[in-house]
Each structure stands twice: as C-alpha cells, then as structure tokens.
Scaffold this motif. Structure first.
Motif: not given
Length: 332
Positions: A207-235
């Motif tokens: 919670g130190q920052v509000d949002f990031n642009f991360d690559n899906l490979a590293t973010a996917s586990a935390n998205i699935k775990a509900g820790k991060l909310k995916a708003l949009a892909v950049t492709t």
C-alpha cells in the motif's frame, strides 16, 4: 652383400589405405566441427522470464543446430550483454536477446551507448510478448471505489496529485507506461521509482503506492490471490492470458505498450545463416511443448521473419524516442 627390399605394397592395398586415411580425416573434421558450440547471450541475470525462455529455446533447437549454451551477461540495463552480441564474430555462433529495453528504450535513456541498436544487429525472429497490466492495490481499490479504468481516471481527475504509482526505476517499462497513461488520460500521479521490479511490486502490495504497470508474468499470482486488482492490459487488444480484463485502448484510443524480446545476430551475419537460424527458432517457438511452457509465463509466442522483426524494432525505437523524451527520464 645383398640389400633386402620389402615387397612393394599392392595397388589395391595402397588404395584401401588411402581411403581409410581419408575417412579418418573426415571423421576428425566432423568432430572438430561439432566442437563449435553456439551461444545465446542473455543480457540479464539467470532466472527471469527472458532467461527461462532462452534456455527453453536452446533445448528445442539442439536437434537442428547442435548444442546451444546460455551465457548471462547482465549489467548496464541490458547494454553489456547486447554489446557482446554486437561485437561478436558474424559467424552464426553468437546470437543474443534483443529486448524492449536494449533496443527501444535504452538508446534514448542513456547519453552514451556502446552499440547502435538500429545498425549493429541482424534480426532473426521476435520470440515473445508479455502483456503489461495496470494493477491497483486491492485494498486501495475497495477504499476508493475503483473498479474500472474509467473509475481510476475519474478519481485522478477529481483528486489531483493524490494518487501515486511505482516502477522498477526511471526509464523502466513500468515508468514509461505510467507516463504514457498520464499524458493520454490527462491526469497527474506521482511517480515513485524503486530499484527493480520486485521492490516496486512489494511497495504496491503493502500500500505504499496506489497502482503500477507490471508485466503479467510477475503480477498474475497476486491478481489470482486477490491482492491486486487488474484494471486493464496495455496491449492493443485484450490478452488471451487475461481475456476478462479490458485493454487500456478500449478507454484511451491507440494506447499500446508491452514487454517483448527476440533474437538477433551481429549485423554482418550472412543472410543464409540468419535464414537457417530463423527456421530453427520459429519451429521451436511454434512447437506445442514451447507454447504450453510459455503459457505458464503468461507470455505469447510471436514468431516472425527477420524482416518483420526488423521493421517492428524500428517502429518501437521511434515510438520510445517520443515517450522517453516526454518523460524526461535519464540514467546517466
């Protein structure tokens, strides 16, 4: 006293001996040729997605190209390893990874480059594309009632300078994606650079920052775990890896930025050698086994001709010139 002379070797025996000698020389020549080992120079440390995919490709092409070893040469944001390839002998035995950083971003980020990204390499094929994803800390999203990209933009416009975002450092893909997003959305959010992608992700999770642009490979586990909310892909369009998540371009027309990498050889490598390498690696990229492995990395194979990859890198280099200069990011 008579001198003894042994009987002369028969013509047939001599011929057989000569054939045997030629066969031995041929065997030795083949053995010598087989000692020439190809290497793929990876300009990053072992263990990351680029390194993993390079090792997979090395395994898949050994039946057609022989033994291929991976040589990791990290440092300088990828410039050190890329320079090794640029200055290698153009004999097809040294090839390397060209990535969005080494061939599109770094030439505008560094005041001095050891190689020319536009002229020092012969494209072989693009390998993979990994979508980037705009992710928000799940608790932050709930607290601010941000459920969509439009919600994020609306909140940022109504609350100037209240949002911030993290990245792996000035000039990183995450930083530049954030700057493109801010410019096209007409918002302001404070950029907080970290020393690498992992610290930036930890800052988002805590919670130190509000949002990031991360690559899906590293973010996917935390998205699935509900820790991060995916708003949009950049492709430019939705990703098959996360089909329920819209593309930024559905809200901000023309927005497209992702992480990619491919294979290049030194510029003077003969075209027939490049063609042989292209054929082998494209077949490996398209194999069912490779596609299955790539899916676990959230990566999409993008096999191409040398000409297509060359045109793509040229376009990416031009695109990032504008993005990097607009961001004001510099490394040295």
């Amino acid at each position: 006293m008579k001198t003894y002379f042994p009987p002369l070797m028969s013509v047939r025996a001599l011929a057989i001996s000569s054939i045997a000698a030629l066969a031995l020389c041929s065997t030795l020549s083949v053995a010598h040729a087989q000692t020439k080992v190809m290497r793929i120079v990876v300009p990053y440390a072992p263990g990351g997605p680029i390194d993993v995919t390079a090792r997979l490709m090395a395994e898949r092409v050994k039946d057609t190209l022989g033994t291929v070893i991976i040589e990791n040469r990290p440092g300088g944001g990828g410039n050190i390893g890329a320079d090794v390839v640029a200055k290698a002998a153009p004999d097809g035995l040294t090839i390397g990874i060209a990535a969005v950083a080494t061939h599109a971003i770094n030439p505008w980020l560094y005041s001095k480059m050891p190689y020319n990204a536009a002229t020092d390499f012969a494209p072989i094929t693009q390998m993979l594309r990994v979508p980037n994803v705009l992710v928000v800390n799940a608790d932050t999203a709930k607290r601010l009632n941000i459920n969509t990209l439009a919600d994020l933009i609306s909140y940022a416009r109504a609350n100037p300078a209240k949002l911030n975002y993290g990245s792996g450092g000035n000039g990183s893909a995450g930083h530049l994606a954030g700057e493109m997003f801010k410019a096209q959305a007409g918002i302001f959010a404070l950029h907080i650079p970290y020393n690498g992608g992992n610290p930036a992700q930890l800052a988002l999770l805590s919670g130190q920052v509000d949002f990031n642009f991360d690559n899906l490979a590293t973010a996917s586990a935390n998205i699935k775990a509900g820790k991060l909310k995916a708003l949009a892909v950049t492709t430019a369009t939705r990703s098959a890896m996360l089909p329920e998540v819209p593309a930024v371009a559905e809200t901000l027309k023309g927005f497209a930025i992702d992480t990619w990498w491919g294979l290049v050889a030194p510029a003077a490598t003969p075209k027939d050698v490049v063609a042989k390498l292209n054929q082998a690696f494209v077949a490996a990229l398209n194999s069912p086994e490779a596609k299955t492995r790539f899916a676990t990395l959230m990566a999409e194979p993008v096999a191409s001709t040398p000409e297509q990859f060359g045109d793509f890198m040229k376009a990416e280099l031009a695109k990032y010139e504008k993005v990097v200069k607009a961001s004001g990011a510099r490394v040295d």
